[in-house]
Design an enzyme around this catalytic site. Structure first.
Site, PDB file in Angstrom:
ATOM      1  N   LYS A  65      22.160  85.119  68.748  1.00  0.00           N
ATOM      2  CA  LYS A  65      20.936  84.297  68.782  1.00  0.00           C
ATOM      3  C   LYS A  65      21.204  83.023  69.582  1.00  0.00           C
ATOM      4  CE  LYS A  65      22.347  80.828  65.892  1.00  0.00           C
ATOM      5  NZ  LYS A  65      22.680  79.499  66.389  1.00  0.00           N
ATOM      6  N   LEU A  91      26.403  81.057  68.466  1.00  0.00           N
ATOM      7  CA  LEU A  91      25.576  82.225  68.784  1.00  0.00           C
ATOM      8  C   LEU A  91      25.258  83.077  67.549  1.00  0.00           C
ATOM      9  CD1 LEU A  91      27.357  83.240  72.114  1.00  0.00           C
ATOM     10  CD2 LEU A  91      25.151  82.070  71.854  1.00  0.00           C
ATOM     11  N   GLY A  92      25.685  82.641  66.384  1.00  0.00           N
ATOM     12  CA  GLY A  92      25.345  83.342  65.139  1.00  0.00           C
ATOM     13  C   GLY A  92      26.012  84.694  64.987  1.00  0.00           C
ATOM     14  N   GLY A  93      27.095  84.940  65.693  1.00  0.00           N
ATOM     15  CA  GLY A  93      27.727  86.268  65.672  1.00  0.00           C
ATOM     16  C   GLY A  93      28.123  86.723  64.277  1.00  0.00           C
ATOM     17  N   ASP A 109      22.427  80.900  58.783  1.00  0.00           N
ATOM     18  CA  ASP A 109      21.759  81.674  59.832  1.00  0.00           C
ATOM     19  C   ASP A 109      21.524  83.134  59.452  1.00  0.00           C
ATOM     20  OD1 ASP A 109      21.752  79.487  61.495  1.00  0.00           O
ATOM     21  OD2 ASP A 109      23.511  80.119  62.656  1.00  0.00           O
ATOM     22  N   PRO A 145      31.237  85.871  71.214  1.00  0.00           N
ATOM     23  CA  PRO A 145      32.311  84.905  70.927  1.00  0.00           C
ATOM     24  C   PRO A 145      32.138  84.278  69.539  1.00  0.00           C
ATOM     25  CG  PRO A 145      31.333  84.485  73.096  1.00  0.00           C
ATOM     26  CD  PRO A 145      30.479  85.523  72.435  1.00  0.00           C
TER      27      PRO A 145
HETATM   28  O1  C5P Z   1      25.690  77.747  56.382  1.00  0.00           O
HETATM   29  P1  C5P Z   1      26.935  77.812  57.171  1.00  0.00           P
HETATM   30  O2  C5P Z   1      28.117  78.274  56.350  1.00  0.00           O
HETATM   31  O3  C5P Z   1      26.807  78.556  58.451  1.00  0.00           O
HETATM   32  O4  C5P Z   1      27.246  76.323  57.587  1.00  0.00           O
HETATM   33  C1  C5P Z   1      28.494  75.880  58.038  1.00  0.00           C
HETATM   34  C2  C5P Z   1      28.556  74.382  57.864  1.00  0.00           C
HETATM   35  O5  C5P Z   1      27.585  73.743  58.716  1.00  0.00           O
HETATM   36  C3  C5P Z   1      28.181  73.923  56.466  1.00  0.00           C
HETATM   37  O6  C5P Z   1      29.309  73.874  55.642  1.00  0.00           O
HETATM   38  C4  C5P Z   1      27.598  72.542  56.704  1.00  0.00           C
HETATM   39  O7  C5P Z   1      28.656  71.625  56.841  1.00  0.00           O
HETATM   40  C5  C5P Z   1      26.949  72.665  58.065  1.00  0.00           C
HETATM   41  N1  C5P Z   1      25.491  72.917  57.999  1.00  0.00           N
HETATM   42  C6  C5P Z   1      24.649  71.887  57.620  1.00  0.00           C
HETATM   43  N2  C5P Z   1      23.305  72.119  57.564  1.00  0.00           N
HETATM   44  C7  C5P Z   1      22.763  73.314  57.896  1.00  0.00           C
HETATM   45  C8  C5P Z   1      23.622  74.372  58.292  1.00  0.00           C
HETATM   46  C9  C5P Z   1      24.973  74.142  58.328  1.00  0.00           C
HETATM   47  O8  C5P Z   1      25.104  70.778  57.328  1.00  0.00           O
HETATM   48  N3  C5P Z   1      21.445  73.489  57.846  1.00  0.00           N
END
Ligand code: C5P
Length: 291
Positions: free
Chosen positions: A10, A97-99, A134, A92
């Site tokens: 994405k 890119l949300g892989g 994501d 990657p």
């Molecule tokens: O949700 P995900 O594990 O992909 O997020 C990784 C890190 O990115 C989270 O631990 C947080 O620090 C940050 N994040 C955030 N707000 C979001 C998505 C991600 O602060 N909406």
């Protein structure tokens, strides 16, 4: 029985970070768009436990988000069967890119079918958000507006056009980028909201002209400050004919938008370097991840 699912990448056409939440996450207003670069997730049902084979070393089996997705689904639905999952990576990693999120969603879609669970999109998304912000988007798409952490989704007409992805070849931690935001952007008020957002789902696909003026990423300056190559790539994409260019997600991958595949390929050749990973792919107008 075996099922093979394509897990697409994405990009975020815009990503406004509008607030910091009590739970430590950030409040987003973003536009997700699937792009035709894929990982492959092959799943076979077994009588044993969950096993994951990945063609790239690095992430231990049980820490991989795909393994965790399968475990979560198995426990949530009290499944007795197991699965062997084979993951072939092209997208990657830690690239914006949300892989990993897409791989997790693809594995859950395949297991939902193989294990005969019959979960609908909302039920899968409610589990998916426990794995990453994501993940829920990938059960829908090919395009959606995202609010909250990114899990409050509104399906939207997709973009039509070609995308050139330039990944500089190093990983960037999403948590680090969010942790270093200096200023939040205020949610665009109604008068400044992209006019294309007033389009309904049935109004037809979006074109590059409709969206180019609204490309924005609140995380770009955080990543650029530490990794100046991100800005360099963006400028080179614009110099080489991209109608618009922006960093995707928390980066460091930068995308350029093109009307024609051949123009995207010419720019790709100009930006090619041994340390970079470059992809030319269409913006997807249908999701490959159907329930
Ligand atoms: O949700 P995900 O594990 O992909 O997020 C990784 C890190 O990115 C989270 O631990 C947080 O620090 C940050 N994040 C955030 N707000 C979001 C998505 C991600 O602060 N909406």
């Amino acid at each position: 029985m075996q099922l093979s699912v394509q897990a697409p990448a994405k990009i975020n056409l815009f990503l406004h970070v509008t607030g910091k939440r009590e739970d430590g996450y950030h409040e987003l207003f973003t536009f997700f768009q699937m792009v035709g670069v894929y990982d492959e997730v092959a799943v076979a049902k077994t009588a044993g436990d969950i096993r994951l084979h990945c063609d790239l070393p690095g992430v231990p089996e049980t820490e991989n988000i795909v393994y965790r997705a399968a475990k979560l689904l198995r426990e949530a639905c009290n499944v007795g069967d197991g699965a062997v999952i084979t993951l072939r990576k092209s997208i990657p990693m830690a690239a914006g890119l949300g892989g990993g999120s897409s791989d997790a969603a693809a594995a859950m879609v395949a297991l939902n079918r193989l294990w005969g669970l019959g979960l609908d999109r909302d039920e899968l998304a409610a589990l998916g958000i426990r794995l990453g912000s994501d993940v829920p988007f990938f059960f829908g798409g090919p395009a959606a507006l995202g609010k909250g952490r990114g899990e409050i989704l509104e399906p939207f007409p997709p973009l039509e056009g070609w995308v050139l992805l330039v990944n500089p070849g190093f990983a960037v931690s999403t948590a680090w980028v969010y942790g270093n935001i200096k200023k939040l952007t205020s949610l665009p008020d109604n008068t400044k909201l992209p006019s294309f957002l007033k389009k309904g789902l049935t109004a037809g696909n979006l074109c590059i002209e409709e969206v180019r003026g609204y490309l924005h990423n609140s995380l770009e300056e955080v990543t650029e400050l530490n990794y100046p190559e991100v800005k360099e790539i963006k400028n080179r994409l614009l110099d080489n004919g991209a109608s618009a260019a922006l960093m995707s997600g928390s980066g460091p991958t930068v995308f350029g938008l093109f009307h024609l595949e051949e123009d995207a390929r010419k720019a790709a050749a100009a930006l090619q370097r041994n340390d970079r990973r470059i992809f030319v792919a269409p913006a997807l107008t249908r999701s490959p991840l159907t329930l």
